[in-house]
Scaffold this motif. Structure first.
Motif, PDB file in Angstrom:
ATOM      1  N   GLU A   1       0.736  -1.380  -0.128  1.00  0.00           N
ATOM      2  CA  GLU A   1      -0.003   0.204   0.082  1.00  0.00           C
ATOM      3  C   GLU A   1       1.011   1.199   0.147  1.00  0.00           C
ATOM      4  OE1 GLU A   1      -1.842   3.472   1.230  1.00  0.00           O
ATOM      5  OE2 GLU A   1      -0.863   2.480   2.378  1.00  0.00           O
ATOM      6  N   THR A   2       1.835   1.057   0.720  1.00  0.00           N
ATOM      7  CA  THR A   2       2.857   2.374   0.903  1.00  0.00           C
ATOM      8  C   THR A   2       3.492   2.736  -0.547  1.00  0.00           C
ATOM      9  OG1 THR A   2       3.531   1.822   3.194  1.00  0.00           O
ATOM     10  CG2 THR A   2       5.073   3.350   1.925  1.00  0.00           C
ATOM     11  N   ALA A   3       3.877   1.550  -1.252  1.00  0.00           N
ATOM     12  CA  ALA A   3       4.393   1.616  -2.794  1.00  0.00           C
ATOM     13  C   ALA A   3       3.532   2.432  -3.365  1.00  0.00           C
ATOM     14  CB  ALA A   3       5.156   0.540  -3.124  1.00  0.00           C
ATOM     15  N   LEU A   4       2.332   1.921  -3.327  1.00  0.00           N
ATOM     16  CA  LEU A   4       1.383   2.664  -4.323  1.00  0.00           C
ATOM     17  C   LEU A   4       1.077   3.851  -4.094  1.00  0.00           C
ATOM     18  CD1 LEU A   4      -0.906  -0.586  -4.360  1.00  0.00           C
ATOM     19  CD2 LEU A   4       0.178   0.125  -6.576  1.00  0.00           C
ATOM     20  N   ARG A   5       0.842   4.113  -2.876  1.00  0.00           N
ATOM     21  CA  ARG A   5       0.723   5.429  -2.346  1.00  0.00           C
ATOM     22  C   ARG A   5       1.767   6.506  -2.785  1.00  0.00           C
ATOM     23  NH1 ARG A   5       1.600   6.780   2.571  1.00  0.00           N
ATOM     24  NH2 ARG A   5       1.407   4.523   3.132  1.00  0.00           N
ATOM     25  N   VAL A   6       3.062   6.093  -2.589  1.00  0.00           N
ATOM     26  CA  VAL A   6       4.133   7.311  -2.775  1.00  0.00           C
ATOM     27  C   VAL A   6       4.749   7.011  -4.377  1.00  0.00           C
ATOM     28  CG1 VAL A   6       4.619   7.291  -0.350  1.00  0.00           C
ATOM     29  CG2 VAL A   6       6.021   5.544  -1.881  1.00  0.00           C
ATOM     30  N   GLY A   7       4.153   5.947  -5.129  1.00  0.00           N
ATOM     31  CA  GLY A   7       4.252   6.012  -6.524  1.00  0.00           C
ATOM     32  C   GLY A   7       5.813   5.345  -6.774  1.00  0.00           C
ATOM     33  N   THR A   8       6.011   4.251  -6.000  1.00  0.00           N
ATOM     34  CA  THR A   8       7.441   3.694  -6.281  1.00  0.00           C
ATOM     35  C   THR A   8       7.302   2.218  -7.016  1.00  0.00           C
ATOM     36  OG1 THR A   8       7.191   2.794  -4.187  1.00  0.00           O
ATOM     37  CG2 THR A   8       8.680   4.724  -4.502  1.00  0.00           C
ATOM     38  N   PRO A   9       7.024   2.242  -8.494  1.00  0.00           N
ATOM     39  CA  PRO A   9       6.850   1.127  -8.855  1.00  0.00           C
ATOM     40  C   PRO A   9       7.882  -0.142  -8.594  1.00  0.00           C
ATOM     41  CG  PRO A   9       6.759   2.645 -10.810  1.00  0.00           C
ATOM     42  CD  PRO A   9       7.335   3.298  -9.314  1.00  0.00           C
ATOM     43  N   MET A  10       7.655  -1.576  -8.690  1.00  0.00           N
ATOM     44  CA  MET A  10       8.483  -2.446  -8.580  1.00  0.00           C
ATOM     45  C   MET A  10       7.783  -3.690  -8.693  1.00  0.00           C
ATOM     46  SD  MET A  10       8.919  -2.322  -4.260  1.00  0.00           S
ATOM     47  CE  MET A  10       7.501  -2.661  -3.111  1.00  0.00           C
ATOM     48  N   VAL A  11       8.487  -4.858  -8.640  1.00  0.00           N
ATOM     49  CA  VAL A  11       8.041  -6.169  -9.155  1.00  0.00           C
ATOM     50  C   VAL A  11       8.343  -7.135  -8.049  1.00  0.00           C
ATOM     51  CG1 VAL A  11       8.027  -8.154 -10.466  1.00  0.00           C
ATOM     52  CG2 VAL A  11       8.233  -5.631 -11.648  1.00  0.00           C
ATOM     53  N   ILE A  12       7.296  -7.564  -7.469  1.00  0.00           N
ATOM     54  CA  ILE A  12       7.732  -8.392  -6.085  1.00  0.00           C
ATOM     55  C   ILE A  12       7.393 -10.087  -6.765  1.00  0.00           C
ATOM     56  CG2 ILE A  12       7.096  -9.046  -3.948  1.00  0.00           C
ATOM     57  CD1 ILE A  12       5.561  -6.397  -3.814  1.00  0.00           C
ATOM     58  N   LEU A  13       8.552 -10.743  -7.009  1.00  0.00           N
ATOM     59  CA  LEU A  13       8.736 -12.136  -7.423  1.00  0.00           C
ATOM     60  C   LEU A  13       8.479 -12.871  -6.136  1.00  0.00           C
ATOM     61  CD1 LEU A  13       8.636 -14.287  -9.630  1.00  0.00           C
ATOM     62  CD2 LEU A  13      11.114 -13.938  -9.755  1.00  0.00           C
ATOM     63  N   VAL A  14       7.498 -13.836  -5.907  1.00  0.00           N
ATOM     64  CA  VAL A  14       7.394 -14.743  -4.804  1.00  0.00           C
ATOM     65  C   VAL A  14       7.655 -15.986  -5.304  1.00  0.00           C
ATOM     66  CG1 VAL A  14       6.002 -15.092  -2.774  1.00  0.00           C
ATOM     67  CG2 VAL A  14       5.792 -13.052  -3.701  1.00  0.00           C
ATOM     68  N   TRP A  15       8.775 -16.598  -4.263  1.00  0.00           N
ATOM     69  CA  TRP A  15       9.280 -17.870  -4.667  1.00  0.00           C
ATOM     70  C   TRP A  15       8.094 -18.761  -3.851  1.00  0.00           C
ATOM     71  CZ3 TRP A  15      14.669 -19.468  -6.033  1.00  0.00           C
ATOM     72  CH2 TRP A  15      15.317 -18.323  -6.898  1.00  0.00           C
ATOM     73  N   VAL A  16       7.284 -19.389  -4.297  1.00  0.00           N
ATOM     74  CA  VAL A  16       6.369 -20.000  -3.434  1.00  0.00           C
ATOM     75  C   VAL A  16       6.515 -21.759  -3.372  1.00  0.00           C
ATOM     76  CG1 VAL A  16       3.615 -20.389  -3.292  1.00  0.00           C
ATOM     77  CG2 VAL A  16       4.436 -18.683  -4.305  1.00  0.00           C
ATOM     78  N   ASP A  17       6.492 -22.029  -1.985  1.00  0.00           N
ATOM     79  CA  ASP A  17       6.695 -23.384  -1.757  1.00  0.00           C
ATOM     80  C   ASP A  17       5.958 -23.896  -0.633  1.00  0.00           C
ATOM     81  OD1 ASP A  17       8.443 -21.928   0.119  1.00  0.00           O
ATOM     82  OD2 ASP A  17       9.667 -23.928   0.346  1.00  0.00           O
ATOM     83  N   ASP A  18       5.272 -22.888   0.019  1.00  0.00           N
ATOM     84  CA  ASP A  18       4.223 -22.922   1.042  1.00  0.00           C
ATOM     85  C   ASP A  18       5.050 -23.736   2.366  1.00  0.00           C
ATOM     86  OD1 ASP A  18       2.103 -22.499  -0.387  1.00  0.00           O
ATOM     87  OD2 ASP A  18       2.136 -24.517  -1.356  1.00  0.00           O
ATOM     88  N   ALA A  19       6.371 -23.147   2.542  1.00  0.00           N
ATOM     89  CA  ALA A  19       6.956 -23.590   3.551  1.00  0.00           C
ATOM     90  C   ALA A  19       8.228 -22.514   3.803  1.00  0.00           C
ATOM     91  CB  ALA A  19       7.847 -25.090   3.460  1.00  0.00           C
ATOM     92  N   TYR A  20       8.791 -22.671   5.213  1.00  0.00           N
ATOM     93  CA  TYR A  20      10.180 -21.845   5.625  1.00  0.00           C
ATOM     94  C   TYR A  20      11.449 -22.834   4.605  1.00  0.00           C
ATOM     95  CZ  TYR A  20       7.624 -18.945   8.456  1.00  0.00           C
ATOM     96  OH  TYR A  20       6.594 -18.084   8.879  1.00  0.00           O
ATOM     97  N   GLY A  21      11.534 -22.472   3.456  1.00  0.00           N
ATOM     98  CA  GLY A  21      12.555 -23.536   2.623  1.00  0.00           C
ATOM     99  C   GLY A  21      13.897 -23.525   3.255  1.00  0.00           C
ATOM    100  N   LEU A  22      14.362 -22.598   3.593  1.00  0.00           N
ATOM    101  CA  LEU A  22      16.035 -22.589   4.109  1.00  0.00           C
ATOM    102  C   LEU A  22      15.862 -23.401   5.504  1.00  0.00           C
ATOM    103  CD1 LEU A  22      18.729 -21.894   3.538  1.00  0.00           C
ATOM    104  CD2 LEU A  22      18.245 -19.785   5.018  1.00  0.00           C
ATOM    105  N   ILE A  23      15.044 -23.331   6.434  1.00  0.00           N
ATOM    106  CA  ILE A  23      15.040 -23.981   7.752  1.00  0.00           C
ATOM    107  C   ILE A  23      14.741 -25.562   7.266  1.00  0.00           C
ATOM    108  CG2 ILE A  23      14.035 -24.298   9.851  1.00  0.00           C
ATOM    109  CD1 ILE A  23      15.462 -21.915   9.123  1.00  0.00           C
ATOM    110  N   SER A  24      13.662 -25.905   6.164  1.00  0.00           N
ATOM    111  CA  SER A  24      13.567 -27.093   5.698  1.00  0.00           C
ATOM    112  C   SER A  24      14.873 -27.852   5.193  1.00  0.00           C
ATOM    113  CB  SER A  24      12.578 -27.108   4.560  1.00  0.00           C
ATOM    114  OG  SER A  24      11.228 -26.763   5.101  1.00  0.00           O
ATOM    115  N   TRP A  25      15.496 -26.952   4.454  1.00  0.00           N
ATOM    116  CA  TRP A  25      16.865 -27.626   3.935  1.00  0.00           C
ATOM    117  C   TRP A  25      17.739 -27.805   4.978  1.00  0.00           C
ATOM    118  CZ3 TRP A  25      19.480 -24.108  -0.341  1.00  0.00           C
ATOM    119  CH2 TRP A  25      20.412 -24.879  -1.027  1.00  0.00           C
ATOM    120  N   LYS A  26      18.024 -26.823   5.702  1.00  0.00           N
ATOM    121  CA  LYS A  26      19.007 -27.299   6.921  1.00  0.00           C
ATOM    122  C   LYS A  26      18.479 -28.335   7.738  1.00  0.00           C
ATOM    123  CE  LYS A  26      22.444 -25.697   9.393  1.00  0.00           C
ATOM    124  NZ  LYS A  26      23.993 -25.599   8.831  1.00  0.00           N
TER     125      LYS A  26
END
Length: 553
Positions: A450-475
């Motif tokens: 919401e802040t980004a849209l309000r202040v006008g800072t375009p960006m792309v948010i790429l969400v890597w989706v695995d439905d888990a805390y992946g690094l902890i699972s890896w460890k």
């Protein structure tokens, strides 16, 4: 004498303007309304955030990209406490930040009272300086001291508490911002250059390690000159990515992965490490000097931390670029060192190339990295959140300029990239901004969409989706053979993005990712791309590195 026409809050803002502050990130509260009002009548933009933690991360990224202290602001009590994580992250990442918060008035700060917490003591362990502005007359000196400490090596965060009654008091008539004295680059000691040159004269397989200090010291050009003049291969830390362009023939890649990676083979053969701007909080030096026998030339603005695996043979404490130029001039070789970097670069390139053509779905990490790199220009900025994706991006994402691949590897905080993307766009408006985040990290501060849209800072948010805390699972998989309590459910990320007024995309095949990234980057808005990832490649990577380690010669 007090100035009845000017409040202490206004004097604080004058001091901020004097320091070159352009933005303050924060949330107002009842006890700092006069400061926020004074900012509204100044040259400084106040960026209203949705959480104080987001404000602290914005200040940190702004400070990291500009070299000037980013400023975040909050009210007292819970508001100030919410700043703490980003402040700690800034200090451990050697980034200049000034955190300002309100505090209870001086008339009651000595006793238990509503919202009274010892904030100065709370911030002390995670800052270079933490103090209370107890009187209006102290403002010019304390603000100047705060910026001086935050911005000089090793940079970090500072904290100032402003009691409510001090903020609203009249400013002293003679109170004005103090002049700014900038430190000048310093030359290395000739005797130390001679000692370091003698070590390099007798070296056969030296390696240059460029760290975060080389980025802050704007030493990228000097790193390349030094490496090219001597034929010395260059590795970087995660924070140093881009100091040596990854397409340079002497580039080895980034070191810091949790296992013995390709770049480590360059250090296995090394008899000397020239560490330019490396700081121990970036990664444990046991990764590059496991036996503690490799001689180290430490080049930085301050002495090295003591560590048995970082036993310095010679220390050069001066401007990093000037040290490298002087050292290169002092070393005479019959022929350049044989870098041996080709095989390591080939291994990285081959892994990324395999990912580029892998059409598996959910996508492999290497495929996401390859498409992310292809979608961005050389000077665009990607902010990489903490999680399993950080390991893949740090290892494989080719970086060509400093501060274009931002990673938190001091505190390794989660949830900093969405708010950080806002500050990155403010600091570097000419660059495309891409946030690479896991689904666990994304929801920690996703309200800042919401802040980004309000202040006008375009960006792309790429969400890597695995439905888990992946690094902890890896460890867990690595250490105990299985993982527990790391999985969760996610919302519909497309609908979630659209509920803010952002654009949402859902990736349903590997072929969709690159064109979706390109389309989203061309839009002047905030876009959220939900991309399923298969982290089955994690265990395969560890196995392949183990096999390579056994066969390397």
């Amino acid at each position: 004498m007090p100035d009845p026409g000017r409040t202490t809050a206004e004097l604080i803002v004058e001091c901020l303007e004097n320091e070159g502050v352009t933005h303050v990130f924060g949330i107002p509260g009842e006890e700092n309304i006069r400061l926020v009002d004074a900012l509204s009548r100044s040259s400084i933009d106040y960026v209203l955030t949705r959480h104080e933690q987001g404000a602290s991360f914005m200040a940190e990224v702004y400070g990291r990209l500009t070299g000037r202290a980013g400023v975040c602001s909050a009210t007292l009590g819970p508001g100030a406490i919410n700043l703490l994580l980003g402040v700690a992250d800034a200090t451990t990442n050697s980034t200049p930040v000034l955190a300002l918060s309100a505090q209870v008035g001086m008339q009651r700060n000595y006793k238990e009272s509503h919202q009274s917490v010892d904030l100065v003591s709370m911030f002390t362990p995670v800052t270079k300086w933490s103090a209370l502005i107890a009187t209006p007359g102290a403002v010019p000196e304390m603000v100047r001291k705060a910026f001086k400490l935050a911005q000089t090596e090793r940079p970090g965060a500072v904290y100032l508490a402003v009691p409510e009654d001090v903020e609203e008091a009249d400013a002293p008539a003679g109170g004005f911002p103090l002049p700014i004295n900038m430190p000048r680059p310093d030359d290395p000691a000739a005797a130390q250059i001679a000692r370091a040159a003698e070590i390099l004269q007798g070296a056969r397989n030296p390696v240059l390690l460029a760290g975060h200090g080389a980025v802050r010291g704007e030493a990228a050009a000097a790193v390349r000159r030094f490496a090219e003049s001597l034929g010395m291969p260059v590795a970087t830390t995660f924070h140093g990515k881009g100091v040596m362009p990854d397409d340079h023939p002497l580039a080895l890649g980034a070191v810091g992965f949790m296992r013995h990676d390709y770049v480590n083979f360059g250090f296995d053969q090394a008899d000397v490490i020239v560490a330019a701007g490396y700081e121990l909080q970036e990664f444990d030096p046991v990764r590059i000097n496991p036996r503690g026998e490799t001689r180290i030339i430490h080049i930085h603005r301050f002495p090295a931390e003591v560590d048995v695996h970082y036993d310095v043979a010679v220390g050069l404490q001066a401007d990093i670029g000037r040290c490298l130029d002087a050292l290169a001039a002092a070393v005479t070789l019959d022929e350049p060192y044989s870098s041996g970097s080709e095989r390591i670069r080939d291994l990285l390139a081959e892994e990324l190339d395999r990912g580029r053509v892998d059409d598996s779905f959910p996508l492999t990490p290497a495929r996401i990295v390859a498409d992310t790199r292809q979608a961005l220009r050389r000077n665009d900025i990607v902010l990489v959140d903490t999680g399993a994706l950080k390991m893949w991006m740090a290892r494989l994402y080719p970086t060509y300029e400093p501060n274009t691949c931002l990673i938190s590897n001091g505190l390794s905080t989660m949830g900093w990239t969405v708010p950080g993307g806002i500050a990155a766009k403010i600091a570097r408006p000419e660059a495309n901004i891409l946030v690479a985040t896991g689904d666990g990290s994304f929801l920690m501060n996703s309200q800042e969409i919401e802040t980004a849209l309000r202040v006008g800072t375009p960006m792309v948010i790429l969400v890597w989706v695995d439905d888990a805390y992946g690094l902890i699972s890896w460890k867990m998989d690595l250490e105990i053979g299985h993982n527990v309590d790391t999985r969760f459910a996610n919302p519909d990320f497309v609908a979630y993005a659209e509920s803010f007024g952002a654009t949402g995309y859902r990736i349903t095949s590997a072929a969709e990712l690159l064109p979706t990234l390109q389309r989203a980057l061309s839009d002047a808005t905030v876009s959220v791309i939900a991309c399923p990832v298969d982290y089955g490649a994690n265990s395969a990577l560890i196995a392949s590195l183990g096999e390579l380690d056994e066969s390397w010669s």
